[in-house]
Design a protein around this motif. Structure first.
Motif, PDB file in Angstrom:
ATOM      1  N   GLY A  56       0.821  -1.203   0.000  1.00 20.39           N
ATOM      2  CA  GLY A  56       0.000   0.000   0.000  1.00 20.39           C
ATOM      3  C   GLY A  56       0.854   1.251   0.000  1.00 20.39           C
ATOM      4  N   PRO A  57       0.203   2.401  -0.163  1.00 19.77           N
ATOM      5  CA  PRO A  57       0.947   3.651  -0.274  1.00 19.77           C
ATOM      6  C   PRO A  57       1.535   4.125   1.052  1.00 19.77           C
ATOM      7  CG  PRO A  57      -1.404   4.084  -0.284  1.00 19.77           C
ATOM      8  CD  PRO A  57      -1.252   2.599  -0.314  1.00 19.77           C
ATOM      9  N   VAL A  58       2.587   4.928   0.940  1.00 19.62           N
ATOM     10  CA  VAL A  58       3.256   5.537   2.099  1.00 19.62           C
ATOM     11  C   VAL A  58       3.275   7.051   1.891  1.00 19.62           C
ATOM     12  CG1 VAL A  58       5.410   5.718   3.403  1.00 19.62           C
ATOM     13  CG2 VAL A  58       4.719   3.508   2.407  1.00 19.62           C
ATOM     14  N   LEU A  59       2.815   7.795   2.882  1.00 18.76           N
ATOM     15  CA  LEU A  59       2.936   9.248   2.834  1.00 18.76           C
ATOM     16  C   LEU A  59       4.160   9.632   3.666  1.00 18.76           C
ATOM     17  CD1 LEU A  59       1.806  11.954   1.895  1.00 18.76           C
ATOM     18  CD2 LEU A  59       0.491  12.069   4.024  1.00 18.76           C
ATOM     19  N   HIS A  60       5.213  10.008   2.967  1.00 18.76           N
ATOM     20  CA  HIS A  60       6.471  10.372   3.619  1.00 18.76           C
ATOM     21  C   HIS A  60       6.447  11.864   3.929  1.00 18.76           C
ATOM     22  CE1 HIS A  60      11.076  11.131   3.021  1.00 18.76           C
ATOM     23  NE2 HIS A  60      10.718  11.266   4.287  1.00 18.76           N
ATOM     24  N   ILE A  61       6.473  12.189   5.218  1.00 15.37           N
ATOM     25  CA  ILE A  61       6.604  13.582   5.655  1.00 15.37           C
ATOM     26  C   ILE A  61       8.047  13.775   6.121  1.00 15.37           C
ATOM     27  CG2 ILE A  61       5.855  15.322   7.320  1.00 15.37           C
ATOM     28  CD1 ILE A  61       3.094  14.125   7.248  1.00 15.37           C
ATOM     29  N   VAL A  62       8.768  14.646   5.437  1.00 16.41           N
ATOM     30  CA  VAL A  62      10.189  14.829   5.704  1.00 16.41           C
ATOM     31  C   VAL A  62      10.382  15.298   7.146  1.00 16.41           C
ATOM     32  CG1 VAL A  62      12.271  16.076   5.038  1.00 16.41           C
ATOM     33  CG2 VAL A  62      10.627  15.342   3.283  1.00 16.41           C
ATOM     34  N   THR A  63      11.157  14.485   7.907  1.00 13.48           N
ATOM     35  CA  THR A  63      11.302  14.719   9.349  1.00 13.48           C
ATOM     36  C   THR A  63      12.775  14.619   9.743  1.00 13.48           C
ATOM     37  OG1 THR A  63       9.113  13.748   9.723  1.00 13.48           O
ATOM     38  CG2 THR A  63      10.570  13.939  11.638  1.00 13.48           C
ATOM     39  N   GLY A 109      15.567  12.151  -5.901  1.00 11.32           N
ATOM     40  CA  GLY A 109      15.106  13.036  -6.960  1.00 11.32           C
ATOM     41  C   GLY A 109      14.793  14.453  -6.503  1.00 11.32           C
ATOM     42  N   GLN A 110      14.935  14.710  -5.211  1.00 14.62           N
ATOM     43  CA  GLN A 110      14.624  16.040  -4.682  1.00 14.62           C
ATOM     44  C   GLN A 110      15.904  16.686  -4.128  1.00 14.62           C
ATOM     45  OE1 GLN A 110      11.426  17.321  -4.887  1.00 14.62           O
ATOM     46  NE2 GLN A 110      10.897  15.415  -5.956  1.00 14.62           N
ATOM     47  N   THR A 111      16.040  17.971  -4.351  1.00 13.82           N
ATOM     48  CA  THR A 111      17.195  18.703  -3.849  1.00 13.82           C
ATOM     49  C   THR A 111      16.798  19.504  -2.622  1.00 13.82           C
ATOM     50  OG1 THR A 111      18.091  18.905  -6.091  1.00 13.82           O
ATOM     51  CG2 THR A 111      18.981  20.381  -4.406  1.00 13.82           C
ATOM     52  N   SER A 112      17.475  19.252  -1.512  1.00 11.24           N
ATOM     53  CA  SER A 112      17.240  19.968  -0.258  1.00 11.24           C
ATOM     54  C   SER A 112      15.760  20.058   0.103  1.00 11.24           C
ATOM     55  CB  SER A 112      17.830  21.385  -0.350  1.00 11.24           C
ATOM     56  OG  SER A 112      19.209  21.339  -0.638  1.00 11.24           O
ATOM     57  N   PRO A 171       5.217   4.152  -2.859  1.00 12.69           N
ATOM     58  CA  PRO A 171       6.596   3.823  -3.182  1.00 12.69           C
ATOM     59  C   PRO A 171       7.001   4.178  -4.608  1.00 12.69           C
ATOM     60  CG  PRO A 171       5.256   1.864  -3.397  1.00 12.69           C
ATOM     61  CD  PRO A 171       4.341   2.979  -2.973  1.00 12.69           C
ATOM     62  N   LYS A 172       6.107   4.746  -5.399  1.00  8.88           N
ATOM     63  CA  LYS A 172       6.507   5.186  -6.723  1.00  8.88           C
ATOM     64  C   LYS A 172       7.598   6.242  -6.585  1.00  8.88           C
ATOM     65  CE  LYS A 172       2.753   6.647  -8.552  1.00  8.88           C
ATOM     66  NZ  LYS A 172       1.643   7.009  -9.465  1.00  8.88           N
ATOM     67  N   PRO A 173       8.229   6.637  -7.677  1.00  6.26           N
ATOM     68  CA  PRO A 173       9.147   7.771  -7.553  1.00  6.26           C
ATOM     69  C   PRO A 173       8.451   8.874  -6.792  1.00  6.26           C
ATOM     70  CG  PRO A 173       9.267   6.872  -9.746  1.00  6.26           C
ATOM     71  CD  PRO A 173       8.172   6.118  -9.045  1.00  6.26           C
ATOM     72  N   PRO A 174       9.069   9.352  -5.716  1.00  8.79           N
ATOM     73  CA  PRO A 174       8.370  10.253  -4.794  1.00  8.79           C
ATOM     74  C   PRO A 174       7.581  11.347  -5.505  1.00  8.79           C
ATOM     75  CG  PRO A 174      10.562   9.781  -3.983  1.00  8.79           C
ATOM     76  CD  PRO A 174      10.476   9.157  -5.349  1.00  8.79           C
ATOM     77  N   GLN A 175       6.291  11.376  -5.203  1.00  9.30           N
ATOM     78  CA  GLN A 175       5.387  12.346  -5.802  1.00  9.30           C
ATOM     79  C   GLN A 175       5.042  13.401  -4.755  1.00  9.30           C
ATOM     80  OE1 GLN A 175       1.777  10.563  -7.198  1.00  9.30           O
ATOM     81  NE2 GLN A 175       0.733  12.509  -7.555  1.00  9.30           N
ATOM     82  N   ALA A 176       5.423  14.638  -5.014  1.00 12.31           N
ATOM     83  CA  ALA A 176       5.158  15.696  -4.047  1.00 12.31           C
ATOM     84  C   ALA A 176       3.655  15.855  -3.847  1.00 12.31           C
ATOM     85  CB  ALA A 176       5.763  17.020  -4.523  1.00 12.31           C
ATOM     86  N   VAL A 177       3.251  15.985  -2.603  1.00 10.61           N
ATOM     87  CA  VAL A 177       1.844  16.130  -2.252  1.00 10.61           C
ATOM     88  C   VAL A 177       1.676  17.461  -1.531  1.00 10.61           C
ATOM     89  CG1 VAL A 177      -0.085  15.185  -0.943  1.00 10.61           C
ATOM     90  CG2 VAL A 177       1.553  13.638  -2.042  1.00 10.61           C
ATOM     91  N   ALA A 229      -6.159  13.245  -4.267  1.00 12.04           N
ATOM     92  CA  ALA A 229      -5.937  13.121  -5.707  1.00 12.04           C
ATOM     93  C   ALA A 229      -4.763  12.188  -5.986  1.00 12.04           C
ATOM     94  CB  ALA A 229      -5.681  14.494  -6.315  1.00 12.04           C
ATOM     95  N   ALA A 230      -3.704  12.296  -5.173  1.00 14.12           N
ATOM     96  CA  ALA A 230      -2.549  11.423  -5.364  1.00 14.12           C
ATOM     97  C   ALA A 230      -2.895   9.974  -5.055  1.00 14.12           C
ATOM     98  CB  ALA A 230      -1.400  11.891  -4.471  1.00 14.12           C
ATOM     99  N   LEU A 231      -3.696   9.729  -4.012  1.00  9.18           N
ATOM    100  CA  LEU A 231      -4.118   8.373  -3.679  1.00  9.18           C
ATOM    101  C   LEU A 231      -5.011   7.798  -4.767  1.00  9.18           C
ATOM    102  CD1 LEU A 231      -4.907   8.622   0.145  1.00  9.18           C
ATOM    103  CD2 LEU A 231      -3.001   7.430  -0.938  1.00  9.18           C
ATOM    104  N   ALA A 232      -5.884   8.627  -5.313  1.00  4.77           N
ATOM    105  CA  ALA A 232      -6.778   8.166  -6.377  1.00  4.77           C
ATOM    106  C   ALA A 232      -5.987   7.724  -7.589  1.00  4.77           C
ATOM    107  CB  ALA A 232      -7.764   9.268  -6.756  1.00  4.77           C
ATOM    108  N   GLU A 233      -4.902   8.426  -7.864  1.00  4.19           N
ATOM    109  CA  GLU A 233      -4.062   8.066  -9.007  1.00  4.19           C
ATOM    110  C   GLU A 233      -3.273   6.804  -8.727  1.00  4.19           C
ATOM    111  OE1 GLU A 233      -0.195   9.869 -11.393  1.00  4.19           O
ATOM    112  OE2 GLU A 233      -1.497  11.219 -10.275  1.00  4.19           O
ATOM    113  N   ASP A 234      -2.875   6.632  -7.464  1.00  4.61           N
ATOM    114  CA  ASP A 234      -2.004   5.510  -7.120  1.00  4.61           C
ATOM    115  C   ASP A 234      -2.783   4.245  -6.798  1.00  4.61           C
ATOM    116  OD1 ASP A 234       0.719   4.571  -6.573  1.00  4.61           O
ATOM    117  OD2 ASP A 234       0.014   4.343  -4.519  1.00  4.61           O
TER     118      ASP A 234
END
Length: 571
Positions: free
Chosen positions: A194-201, A214-217, A227-233, A240-245
């Motif tokens: 299932g999907p993971v919502l990564h909150i930068v901590t 794929g992200q700079t700073s 787990p797809k290539p990280p999609q900014a939310v 919307a991102a969950l619906a797509e995934d």
């Protein structure tokens, strides 16, 4: 605290994993992202939304604080006994918050001990077991993570939980030892966690360094869907991102809950009746701590069962337990679209033959064309977009899986049906397996709250009840006998009409040869010769669509299975 009333809505579970040592300056932005994500989910899922957490210091307790502000229900899962677990928290304040949140949680779970308490790897093995629970039972994993993914992550740490979410848990020692997941693993099971919502901590431990592929700073509090290539939310973009995934997984649970919420008075009455069926006469419930879990599981079994009956009525006819709408005369039986569509075949033949037979009267042809237009519009506008057949079959499968989950819990078996159900159909029916994750938590709670299996309830409410349903009793036929009778009746009428139609055609031969002036009689006989075999075809088609014969054999087999189980139980 008083247990909440059972909800008919299937739970949507947000699991939480994250760091203990959050950089203090980053906490406000992280807290804002957590609050935004939970609020957005709550707008769609409402009271069905739950947070599953180990209540550890740092990220877990931060998420619980934000969830409580929104009145979101909390599922607390301790990886080990409270005293030992509290000792692993670094501060007295964290231990006090742990005790407070545990006392106020809506569902309490304590994972089983799976090794000797004196073992050197006791703590990490039990943290790994909690990680397996989060990976396998949550619908969305909320990871407050710095993005660091070492080759060998700490067992049960956030990076490890994310790895289990993406790569499976069959090879984990904790999963193989835990009675909550026994025999549920296969290397051929490639279904997604299932999907993971990564909150930068950022963590204080490594100086606040963060990383996102794929992200700079990336900034603290930024959100990315894995787990797809990280999609900014961004704010308001999670759904919307969950619906797509995972369009079918989350969307299907939301659709089911809308159907359940919309039970009309007739559906609500059947729901209450279904609950009664799950409480066999003369066998008391366990009571105590087990009762709220049992009540909740019964509600989750009855709700999709009634939803399936509603769609069955649309497709077939009035299901025996479900009355028609309040405006429909009680003594007139409703018919479903399968009956109506198949019945229209002979009606269409009648109209067209009447047009041909009666001097090409345009009124008959007009009625013929209008009939087909009405059928096409009805199918295109109602049946097809409503997915009646899909919903009927899906909800029936979900209800039967919930029946198994309910009685597993009563048998003190903590396994989740979500790990077993529909393994070969997870492509098209994966959402059912996905929906079963939440109820598995309550079933585990029921199992661990029972000192011994409640065998009397399992025997009376499942084995005996299902045996009667499939093969009946001395006074009441079961579904096997009913379907055999319906199949025989359809076959008999089909043969009769076919023979009469052929006989009518044979009768026309001498009339056409010797009675040249009998035009009207010939026209009527022509129509009968065409229409009677068409009606015969209706009975054949109806029987095939309802699969009476196949169902009769299947029900007989299931009846023998349950009667065999009952005999073994009584031996």
């Amino acid at each position: 605290m008083t247990a909440p009333a059972p909800s008919q809505l299937f739970p949507v579970v947000v699991g939480v994993s994250g760091h203990i040592d959050i950089v203090p300056d980053a906490e406000p932005s992280i807290r804002a992202s957590v609050a935004s994500a939970l609020a957005e989910l709550q707008k769609t899922y409402g009271a069905a939304l739950h947070v599953l957490t180990g209540l550890a210091e740092g990220a877990d307790q931060l998420v619980v604080q934000e969830a409580r502000k929104l009145s979101i229900r909390i599922i607390a899962a301790l990886p080990m006994p409270m005293a030992r677990y509290a000792a692993t928290l670094p501060s007295a304040a964290g231990r006090d918050i742990l005790a407070d949140f545990w006392a106020k949680a809506d569902l309490h779970l304590q994972l089983p001990e799976i090794c000797d308490p004196a073992a050197a790897d006791y703590d990490e093995l039990h943290f790994e077991q909690l990680g397996v629970l989060l990976a396998r039972r949550s619908h969305l994993l909320l990871a407050l993570w710095n993005g660091d993914a070492p080759m060998v992550p700490a067992r049960g740490g956030t990076a490890d939980v994310i790895a289990m979410r993406a790569g499976g848990t069959h090879h984990r020692v904790a999963a193989q030892r835990s009675p909550w997941f026994r025999e549920s693993f296969t290397r051929l099971d490639l279904s997604r966690g299932g999907p993971v919502l990564h909150i930068v901590t950022p963590r204080a431990k490594n100086g606040g360094i963060v990383a996102v592929p794929g992200q700079t700073s990336p900034q603290a509090g930024a959100s990315f869907l894995l787990p797809k290539p990280p999609q900014a939310v961004g704010v308001g973009g999670l759904l919307a991102a969950l619906a797509e995934d995972d369009s079918q997984d989350f969307k299907s649970i939301a659709t089911l809950n809308r159907r359940i919420s919309a039970f009309r008075p007739d559906g609500a009455a059947v729901f209450a009746r279904q609950l009664g069926y799950l409480k066999p006469d003369g066998v008391p419930d366990p009571g105590g701590k087990a009762q709220p879990h049992l009540d909740q599981l019964r509600a989750w079994q009855a709700a999709p069962d009634v939803a399936a009956q509603i769609y069955q009525r649309k497709l077939l006819d009035v299901f025996p337990a479900l009355p028609g709408p309040s405006w429909w005369p009680g003594n007139i039986r409703l018919v479903g679209v399968i009956f109506a569509f198949t019945a229209l075949v002979p009606l269409a033949v009648l109209l067209f033959e009447s047009h041909v037979g009666f001097a090409h009267n345009p009124y008959w042809l007009t009625a013929y064309v209008m009939l087909f237009l009405a059928v096409i519009l009805y199918y295109r506008l109602l049946v097809l977009p409503g997915r009646w057949q899909d919903h009927f079959q899906d909800y029936r499968a979900l209800a039967e899986a919930m029946r198994v989950q309910l009685f597993w819990g009563l048998a003190a078996i903590p396994d989740g049906v979500a790990d077993y159900a529909l393994r070969q159909q997870r492509g098209e029916l994966g959402w059912i397996n996905f929906a079963l994750r939440g109820p598995a938590l309550w079933a585990a709670g029921l199992a661990q709250s029972l000192p011994t299996p409640h065998r009397d309830l399992v025997t009376a409410g499942w084995i005996k009840d299902q045996g009667k349903y499939f093969v009946g009793s001395a006074t009441k036929p079961g579904m096997a006998q009913k379907n055999a009778r319906w199949a025989h009746r359809n076959e008999r009428w089909s043969e009769r009409l076919l023979y009469v139609g052929i006989g009518t055609a044979i009768l026309m031969l001498p009339i056409e040869i010797y009675w040249h002036n009998a035009h009207l009689l010939l026209e009527v006989l022509t129509i009968l010769a065409a229409i009677l075999p068409a009606i015969s075809a209706y009975f054949v088609l109806s029987a095939e669509l309802r699969a009476y014969a196949a169902h009769s054999h299947s029900y007989a087999l299931m009846g023998r299975l349950f009667n065999h189980a009952l005999g073994a139980r009584q031996a």
